[in-house]
Write an enzyme that holds these catalytic residues in place. Structure first.
Site, mmCIF file in Angstrom:
data_model
loop_
_atom_site.group_PDB
_atom_site.id
_atom_site.type_symbol
_atom_site.label_atom_id
_atom_site.label_comp_id
_atom_site.label_asym_id
_atom_site.label_seq_id
_atom_site.Cartn_x
_atom_site.Cartn_y
_atom_site.Cartn_z
ATOM 1 N N ARG A 45 -60.709 52.679 46.564
ATOM 2 C CA ARG A 45 -62.307 52.917 46.303
ATOM 3 C C ARG A 45 -62.721 51.589 45.538
ATOM 4 O O ARG A 45 -63.857 51.252 45.838
ATOM 5 C CB ARG A 45 -62.055 53.969 45.131
ATOM 6 N N THR A 46 -62.152 51.106 44.993
ATOM 7 C CA THR A 46 -62.820 49.632 44.189
ATOM 8 C C THR A 46 -63.166 48.762 45.092
ATOM 9 O O THR A 46 -64.155 48.286 44.991
ATOM 10 C CB THR A 46 -61.957 49.014 42.996
ATOM 11 N N LYS A 74 -47.329 31.508 49.331
ATOM 12 C CA LYS A 74 -46.722 30.174 49.476
ATOM 13 C C LYS A 74 -46.448 29.759 47.960
ATOM 14 O O LYS A 74 -45.875 28.527 47.691
ATOM 15 C CB LYS A 74 -47.725 29.096 50.035
ATOM 16 N N ARG A 95 -58.569 42.229 41.177
ATOM 17 C CA ARG A 95 -57.669 43.108 40.735
ATOM 18 C C ARG A 95 -56.431 42.311 40.483
ATOM 19 O O ARG A 95 -55.898 41.837 41.445
ATOM 20 C CB ARG A 95 -57.526 44.343 41.499
ATOM 21 N N HIS A 123 -60.153 48.963 33.083
ATOM 22 C CA HIS A 123 -60.654 48.961 34.480
ATOM 23 C C HIS A 123 -62.085 49.413 34.266
ATOM 24 O O HIS A 123 -62.442 50.469 34.127
ATOM 25 C CB HIS A 123 -59.908 50.250 35.039
#
Ligand code: CP
Length: 353
Positions: A45-46, A74, A95, A123
């Site tokens: 969703r986000t 890496k 995120r 959030h």
């Protein structure tokens, strides 16, 4: 926000439908601007609603959605990635599994950083769409709401509790003992209540701040509240899988439970696992797909506020006041929404000076 949330007929299975098609307006407001989606944890969703929002505003989107296929694999650290990506875009959506990652990123980036979830921390844009959902339902004033499930690791409920305290909501925290709302959040809510009461007394008005109740018994609160805000118990955050197994499946919202309070509104930030029975989806009580859809108009509002014409006007005003380039850069590092950032083209020109 209303600008992007006015609608026509709602369709395409967007949840429980109320005759609207919000977030579909298109605009050139952010033409020429680039958003970088940096997702170090899974998201549906986000990430996708930020991408839709940016594209509906005429902007473009870069995506880092797999740490396996980027230089993170890496061994590149977050600080170096943020410094690098800042040069490719006009804003970053981040995120990350570590609490505080967005704050740290904002201190290093030369563009605004939007926190799209930092571990078990916060959030904030989810909270904006949660508030918007409640507002659309006419529930934001005098709200009685139960936050249910994983209140320890659930970043959505941390942010939401803080926001609802500003509206003077009555909060019922419903969780297993092991997943209680963190003490620091409860302390902040109590402090907000005390400050709100003092301010209100001085102003002769009703106070803000949340009244908070805590229990493990979901059935005890069902008749007491307008809204159940249900959350998933987050298996991935438990250091010990055995501890997860003890609390998995602790709560389940079923049609039977809804008989206790027929007007109850059910919200969930999603994804769900088994905490809401699929049979609830088609009831008049369910709002979670509509709630997820509001991510588009709400994030359009966030992006247009940060990167749009209003921000440009603020920036021009500051430049007229003779703000120095270095001073601008320092403020830009402080995070979301404090100043309209320059486009990539503008920053490149500045760097040539
Ligand atoms: N609500 C929410 O953050 O969903 P995603 O994890 O799918 O982005």
């Amino acid at each position: 926000m209303e600008k992007f949330a006015r609608g026509r007929e709602q369709g395409r299975g967007r949840g429980e439908g109320d005759g609207e098609r919000e977030g579909e307006e298109e605009s050139d407001l952010l033409k020429g601007k680039i958003l970088a989606n940096l997702f170090y944890e899974p998201s549906t969703r986000t990430r996708l609603s930020f991408e839709t929002a940016m594209k509906r505003l005429g902007g473009e989107v870069l995506n880092l959605y797999s740490t396996e296929t980027s230089s993170v694999a890496k061994g590149e650290n977050l600080a170096d990635t943020i410094r690098t990506v800042s040069g490719y875009c006009d804003a970053i959506v981040l995120r990350h599994p570590r609490e505080g990652a967005s704050r740290m990123a904002a201190s290093l980036a030369s563009v605004p950083v939007i926190n799209a979830g930092d571990g078990a921390g916060q959030h904030p844009t989810q909270t904006l769409l949660d508030l918007y959902t409640l507002k659309k339902e006419g529930l934001l004033e005098n709200l009685r709401i139960a936050l249910v499930g994983d209140l320890k690791y659930g970043r959505t409920v941390h942010s939401l509790a803080y926001a609802l305290a500003l509206y003077g909501a009555t909060l019922f925290f419903v969780s297993p003992e092991a997943l209680r709302m963190p003490e620091e959040v409860k302390m902040d809510l109590r402090a907000a209540g005390a400050a709100g009461a003092a301010e209100a007394e001085a102003a002769g008005a009703a106070g803000a701040g949340a009244e908070v109740f805590e229990t493990s018994d979901l059935s005890a609160v069902v008749k007491e509240v307008d809204v159940l805000y249900v959350t998933r118990i987050q298996k991935e955050r438990f250091p010990d899988p055995a501890e997860y197994r003890k609390v998995a499946g602790a709560y389940r919202v079923t049609r039977g439970l809804l008989k206790e309070n027929e007007d109850l509104v059910i919200m969930h930030p999603l994804p769900r696992v088994d905490e809401i029975d699929a049979a609830v989806d088609g009831t008049k009580n369910a709002r979670y797909f509509k709630q997820a859809f509001y991510g588009v108009p709400v994030r359009m509002a966030v992006l247009s506020t940060l990167l749009g014409a209003g921000g440009e006007r603020r920036r021009e005003g500051e430049e007229k006041q003779g703000a120095s380039k270095n001073a601008r850069g320092n403020r830009r590092n402080s995070g979301v929404g404090e100043e309209a950032p320059r486009t990539l083209r503008e920053r490149t020109a500045d760097d040539r000076e």
